[in-house]
Design an enzyme around this catalytic site. Sequence first.
Site, PDB file in Angstrom:
ATOM      1  N   THR A 102      -7.353  -5.005   0.608  1.00  0.00           N
ATOM      2  CA  THR A 102      -6.121  -5.437   1.284  1.00  0.00           C
ATOM      3  C   THR A 102      -6.285  -6.826   1.889  1.00  0.00           C
ATOM      4  OG1 THR A 102      -5.699  -3.121   1.828  1.00  0.00           O
ATOM      5  CG2 THR A 102      -4.347  -4.750   2.930  1.00  0.00           C
ATOM      6  N   ASP A 161      -6.621   4.564  -4.190  1.00  0.00           N
ATOM      7  CA  ASP A 161      -6.506   3.444  -3.254  1.00  0.00           C
ATOM      8  C   ASP A 161      -5.393   2.551  -3.786  1.00  0.00           C
ATOM      9  OD1 ASP A 161      -6.702   1.388  -1.460  1.00  0.00           O
ATOM     10  OD2 ASP A 161      -8.892   1.254  -1.530  1.00  0.00           O
ATOM     11  N   GLU A 201      -5.451   6.890   0.522  1.00  0.00           N
ATOM     12  CA  GLU A 201      -5.887   6.161   1.713  1.00  0.00           C
ATOM     13  C   GLU A 201      -4.840   6.169   2.817  1.00  0.00           C
ATOM     14  OE1 GLU A 201      -8.070   2.077   3.143  1.00  0.00           O
ATOM     15  OE2 GLU A 201      -7.170   2.115   1.153  1.00  0.00           O
ATOM     16  N   ASP A 203       0.834  -1.203   0.000  1.00  0.00           N
ATOM     17  CA  ASP A 203       0.000   0.000   0.000  1.00  0.00           C
ATOM     18  C   ASP A 203       0.870   1.255   0.000  1.00  0.00           C
ATOM     19  OD1 ASP A 203      -3.096  -0.655   0.826  1.00  0.00           O
ATOM     20  OD2 ASP A 203      -1.755  -2.130   1.689  1.00  0.00           O
ATOM     21  N   ASP A 257     -12.736   3.998  -2.813  1.00  0.00           N
ATOM     22  CA  ASP A 257     -13.208   2.627  -3.012  1.00  0.00           C
ATOM     23  C   ASP A 257     -14.210   2.510  -4.161  1.00  0.00           C
ATOM     24  OD1 ASP A 257     -11.739   1.393  -1.000  1.00  0.00           O
ATOM     25  OD2 ASP A 257     -13.230   1.820   0.539  1.00  0.00           O
ATOM     26  N   ILE A 288      -3.907  -0.203  -2.748  1.00  0.00           N
ATOM     27  CA  ILE A 288      -4.333  -1.608  -2.808  1.00  0.00           C
ATOM     28  C   ILE A 288      -5.735  -1.686  -2.222  1.00  0.00           C
ATOM     29  CG2 ILE A 288      -3.963  -3.989  -2.046  1.00  0.00           C
ATOM     30  CD1 ILE A 288      -1.002  -3.525  -2.003  1.00  0.00           C
ATOM     31  N   ASP A 289      -6.712  -1.732  -3.115  1.00  0.00           N
ATOM     32  CA  ASP A 289      -8.099  -1.882  -2.687  1.00  0.00           C
ATOM     33  C   ASP A 289      -8.361  -3.378  -2.514  1.00  0.00           C
ATOM     34  OD1 ASP A 289     -10.790  -1.395  -2.186  1.00  0.00           O
ATOM     35  OD2 ASP A 289     -11.319  -1.539  -4.306  1.00  0.00           O
TER      36      ASP A 289
END
Length: 355
Positions: A139, A134, A69, A46, A295, A136-137
């Site tokens: 996670t 984001d 994020e 991330d 998101d 890494i959407d």
Amino acid sequence: MSTYSKELEVAELAVQRASILTKKVFHEKAKGTVSKDDKSPVTIGDFGAQALIIQAIKKNFPNDEVVGEEEAGALRDDHKLREEIWALVQATKLNDANAEKILGGPVDSVEAMLDAIDAGNSAGGSKGRIWALDPIDGTKGFLRGGQYAVCLALMVDGDVKVGVLGCPNLPVDDSAPLAADAGVNQTDAEGKGVLFSAVSGQGAVSRPLGTGALAKSESIHMKPINDITQATFCESVEAGHSSHGDQHDIATKLGISKPSVRMDSQSKYASIARGAGDIYLRLPTSKTYQEKIWDHAAGDLIVREAGGQVTDTLGRRLDFSKGRTLAENKGVVAAPAAVHDYVLKAVKDVLSSKQ
């Protein structure tokens, strides 16, 4: 009228480069998990992906803001974690010199990396050019070996104009139907990895996720639903993200008997946009929860540009102009435009019966 061609190219290449880093971390046993205040896991992936993407945005569009994020406070306090992420960021580049040049080249230093991560601190809003990121959407999906996405969208005066999703574990083949196990035990092996993108008013495309220059793209479209009872539902893996019970009741009301496909991340938006799935529901699990704009921004645009409609459970378009959250919306209903009203009515009927 702007065609947003430069913004699109930078966003696609930035997501593609960041995906190289996330794929590397995906294969590591220990993904360097730390915890945020809301208890969601954050990985070194991330942080690294956010640094790479924001650096590219700031090199090309220095006055643009970013709603990201992550923030770098934990890294400033943790030398070991910071050095681990810096090593990853330094080692990640596209294997095409011109593509790297477009992104502005590498991150210059550890401090520049931390500053880039912290530059995702915009409050959002209805004025100006703001990117929603984001890194890494999904996670939890990333950590358990399921689906995840690298997500980036440009909003201008609160309206989403450019959306890009990097989905390393989805099949390249747009015609491949969603398997029931699409959300678990996934790999980024040969034939996997897709870059989806859209510009407002210009349609949506997919292309193989590469490691250099952008591959050739193909237009994508939602699949017409001739028989709603045969539709494929997508929903979140985590029951805390979407009410599985309400989803089941809505499916029953629509006469859909086959199990829904549970996947993490905006890979659900991407999957229905290209006709691999049909309907995506995200149903409120609490009265107070507000969805985060990062998101949904990219996926919302890609689905609408592929011939779909996206609203909340009350039929309102998603409003990205209210800050860092979808403060004026409750849940998500995404479906082909021709059947969206029919699906929405079933959603309203089931949810109103629960109140």
